[in-house]
Design a protein around this motif. Structure first.
Motif, mmCIF file in Angstrom:
data_model
loop_
_atom_site.group_PDB
_atom_site.id
_atom_site.type_symbol
_atom_site.label_atom_id
_atom_site.label_comp_id
_atom_site.label_asym_id
_atom_site.label_seq_id
_atom_site.Cartn_x
_atom_site.Cartn_y
_atom_site.Cartn_z
ATOM 1 N N ASN A 5 0.625 -1.367 -0.132
ATOM 2 C CA ASN A 5 -0.162 -0.164 0.034
ATOM 3 C C ASN A 5 0.689 1.670 0.157
ATOM 4 O O ASN A 5 1.973 1.322 0.478
ATOM 5 C CB ASN A 5 -1.156 -0.480 1.077
ATOM 6 C CG ASN A 5 -1.936 -1.142 1.183
ATOM 7 O OD1 ASN A 5 -2.984 -1.247 0.414
ATOM 8 N ND2 ASN A 5 -1.383 -1.956 2.487
ATOM 9 N N SER A 7 1.762 3.669 -2.416
ATOM 10 C CA SER A 7 2.100 3.933 -3.609
ATOM 11 C C SER A 7 2.075 5.178 -4.231
ATOM 12 O O SER A 7 2.748 5.436 -5.641
ATOM 13 C CB SER A 7 1.869 2.824 -4.886
ATOM 14 O OG SER A 7 0.966 2.730 -5.376
ATOM 15 N N ARG A 11 -6.156 2.697 -6.150
ATOM 16 C CA ARG A 11 -6.119 1.107 -6.868
ATOM 17 C C ARG A 11 -7.777 1.006 -6.089
ATOM 18 O O ARG A 11 -8.825 0.997 -5.789
ATOM 19 C CB ARG A 11 -5.266 0.858 -5.543
ATOM 20 C CG ARG A 11 -5.289 -1.156 -5.721
ATOM 21 C CD ARG A 11 -5.037 -1.922 -4.734
ATOM 22 N NE ARG A 11 -3.258 -1.585 -4.268
ATOM 23 C CZ ARG A 11 -2.371 -1.546 -3.634
ATOM 24 N NH1 ARG A 11 -3.097 -1.729 -2.065
ATOM 25 N NH2 ARG A 11 -1.762 -1.422 -3.812
ATOM 26 N N TRP A 74 -6.346 -11.867 0.097
ATOM 27 C CA TRP A 74 -5.309 -10.064 0.325
ATOM 28 C C TRP A 74 -5.698 -9.433 2.079
ATOM 29 O O TRP A 74 -5.316 -8.641 2.138
ATOM 30 C CB TRP A 74 -6.776 -10.292 -1.229
ATOM 31 C CG TRP A 74 -6.078 -9.981 -1.889
ATOM 32 C CD1 TRP A 74 -4.811 -10.224 -2.840
ATOM 33 C CD2 TRP A 74 -6.904 -9.476 -3.527
ATOM 34 N NE1 TRP A 74 -5.350 -10.557 -4.768
ATOM 35 C CE2 TRP A 74 -6.619 -9.943 -4.418
ATOM 36 C CE3 TRP A 74 -8.642 -8.871 -3.436
ATOM 37 C CZ2 TRP A 74 -6.917 -9.908 -5.766
ATOM 38 C CZ3 TRP A 74 -9.262 -9.059 -4.306
ATOM 39 C CH2 TRP A 74 -9.027 -9.385 -5.751
ATOM 40 N N LEU A 79 -4.261 -6.063 2.170
ATOM 41 C CA LEU A 79 -4.867 -4.862 0.730
ATOM 42 C C LEU A 79 -5.285 -4.086 0.825
ATOM 43 O O LEU A 79 -6.840 -4.348 1.776
ATOM 44 C CB LEU A 79 -4.922 -6.519 -0.591
ATOM 45 C CG LEU A 79 -4.450 -5.216 -2.139
ATOM 46 C CD1 LEU A 79 -2.853 -5.725 -1.728
ATOM 47 C CD2 LEU A 79 -4.446 -6.889 -2.690
ATOM 48 N N LYS A 80 -4.833 -2.839 0.592
ATOM 49 C CA LYS A 80 -6.491 -1.631 0.572
ATOM 50 C C LYS A 80 -6.244 -0.899 -0.465
ATOM 51 O O LYS A 80 -5.925 -1.732 -1.679
ATOM 52 C CB LYS A 80 -5.334 -0.611 1.369
ATOM 53 C CG LYS A 80 -5.225 -0.811 2.813
ATOM 54 C CD LYS A 80 -4.697 0.340 3.183
ATOM 55 C CE LYS A 80 -4.690 0.323 4.810
ATOM 56 N NZ LYS A 80 -4.120 -0.475 5.386
ATOM 57 N N ASP A 82 -8.950 2.261 -2.336
ATOM 58 C CA ASP A 82 -9.677 3.321 -2.501
ATOM 59 C C ASP A 82 -11.141 2.855 -3.297
ATOM 60 O O ASP A 82 -12.011 4.252 -3.353
ATOM 61 C CB ASP A 82 -8.729 3.950 -3.696
ATOM 62 C CG ASP A 82 -7.118 4.339 -3.217
ATOM 63 O OD1 ASP A 82 -7.332 5.059 -2.181
ATOM 64 O OD2 ASP A 82 -6.723 4.075 -3.785
ATOM 65 N N THR A 110 -12.979 4.595 1.369
ATOM 66 C CA THR A 110 -13.044 3.596 0.225
ATOM 67 C C THR A 110 -14.895 3.994 -0.885
ATOM 68 O O THR A 110 -16.011 4.061 0.320
ATOM 69 C CB THR A 110 -13.295 2.024 1.054
ATOM 70 O OG1 THR A 110 -12.133 2.243 1.587
ATOM 71 C CG2 THR A 110 -12.956 1.133 -0.802
#
Ligand code: PXL
Length: 273
Positions: A5, A7, A11, A74, A79-80, A82, A110
């Motif tokens: 996460n 970056s 996503r 995941w 994992l996250k 948006d 989200t």
């Protein structure tokens, strides 16, 4: 484990089928989101040789077990996302898995976009039962925004198929809703209630039968939101994208009957041609 996460790239988790030939669901969502600079992560509900709209003898592989196993992996990875979007499901059970996925992965910020794929042209698709409609209603209640077509809006609200959008909008199981494919004379468009505002967007109706328009719209709408546009502002922008794809598709008839030729518009936008 190396970090997955942070970056800086938005996503999106795409819970939808992969119809390998024909253009709908993941086959359109992945390239559209990528072209808008969004990292797209697929959770396939089914893999099909083609979509179900006009091909004989298509082959379907159900991915229910894989949906559970992939999302569990995941979750272990932390994992996250948006945005989480949902589309076509191949069983009522998968709708429950999608609801669990939203509970597990949707953080405060989200965006959850449910395209409640259930039917079109006044009827429920043959592969769905009333149980699917019921579970789709529950899934819509978990969404930030939903994008039913007129038929789906009637199914979700238990209304007659000639019910007008003004009646349907307040009955839908999500406060933010865009009803797509609404005919008004020589036009076709969107009737929405978004962030408490009543919004209408119309375009000239192009008289050809098209598959996957809802999927292209939902992909562009998600992409516009992830590029910083609010729910209201993103609507005409996504409508503009779909409209361009429809004109490109019309130029390619009769051969390109099976979906939208969205690649032409993506090429223009990414290559300035
Ligand atoms: O466009 C909605 C859709 C998604 N996935 C599959 C479909 C359809 C519509 O027919 O067949 C497999």
């Amino acid at each position: 484990m190396k970090p997955v996460n942070g970056s800086g790239m938005k996503r999106a988790a795409l819970i939808n089928d992969l119809s390998c030939f024909g253009k709908c669901s993941l086959s359109v969502a992945l390239p559209i989101l990528s072209a808008y600079g969004v990292e797209a992560v697929s959770l396939p509900t089914a893999i099909l040789s083609t979509h179900t709209g006009g091909f004989e003898g298509y082959v379907v592989r159900d991915m229910t077990d894989e949906m559970r196993a992939f999302s569990a992996h995941w979750k272990r990875m932390g994992l996250k996302f948006d945005l989480i979007s949902t589309g076509f499901f191949s069983s009522p059970e998968q709708l429950e898995i999608a609801a669990d996925f939203i509970h597990d992965f949707a953080a405060e910020e989200t965006i959850v976009l449910v395209d409640p794929v259930l039917g079109d042209n006044g009827s429920l698709y043959g592969c769905f039962s009333e149980a699917c409609v019921e579970k789709m209603r529950a899934l819509c209640a978990l969404a930030d925004v939903i994008s039913p077509n007129h038929t789906e809006a009637c199914l979700l609200t238990g209304s007659a198929m000639d019910t007008c959008v003004e009646t349907l909008l307040p009955l839908l199981p999500c406060p933010n809703a865009v009803i797509t494919g609404v005919r008004r004379g020589a036009e076709i468009g969107y009737e929405a209630r978004l962030d408490g505002e009543r919004v209408s967007v119309y375009k000239a109706y192009v008289p050809i039968q098209l598959h996957g328009t809802g999927d292209v719209f939902a992909s562009a709408y998600a992409a516009e939101i992830l590029n910083g546009h609010g729910l209201v502002d993103a609507l005409p922008r996504a409508a503009e994208f779909l409209d361009a794809c429809i004109y490109d598709t019309a130029k390619r008839q009769p051969a390109h009957w099976y979906g939208l030729a969205f690649e032409d518009e993506l090429k223009r936008r990414t290559h300035n041609s």
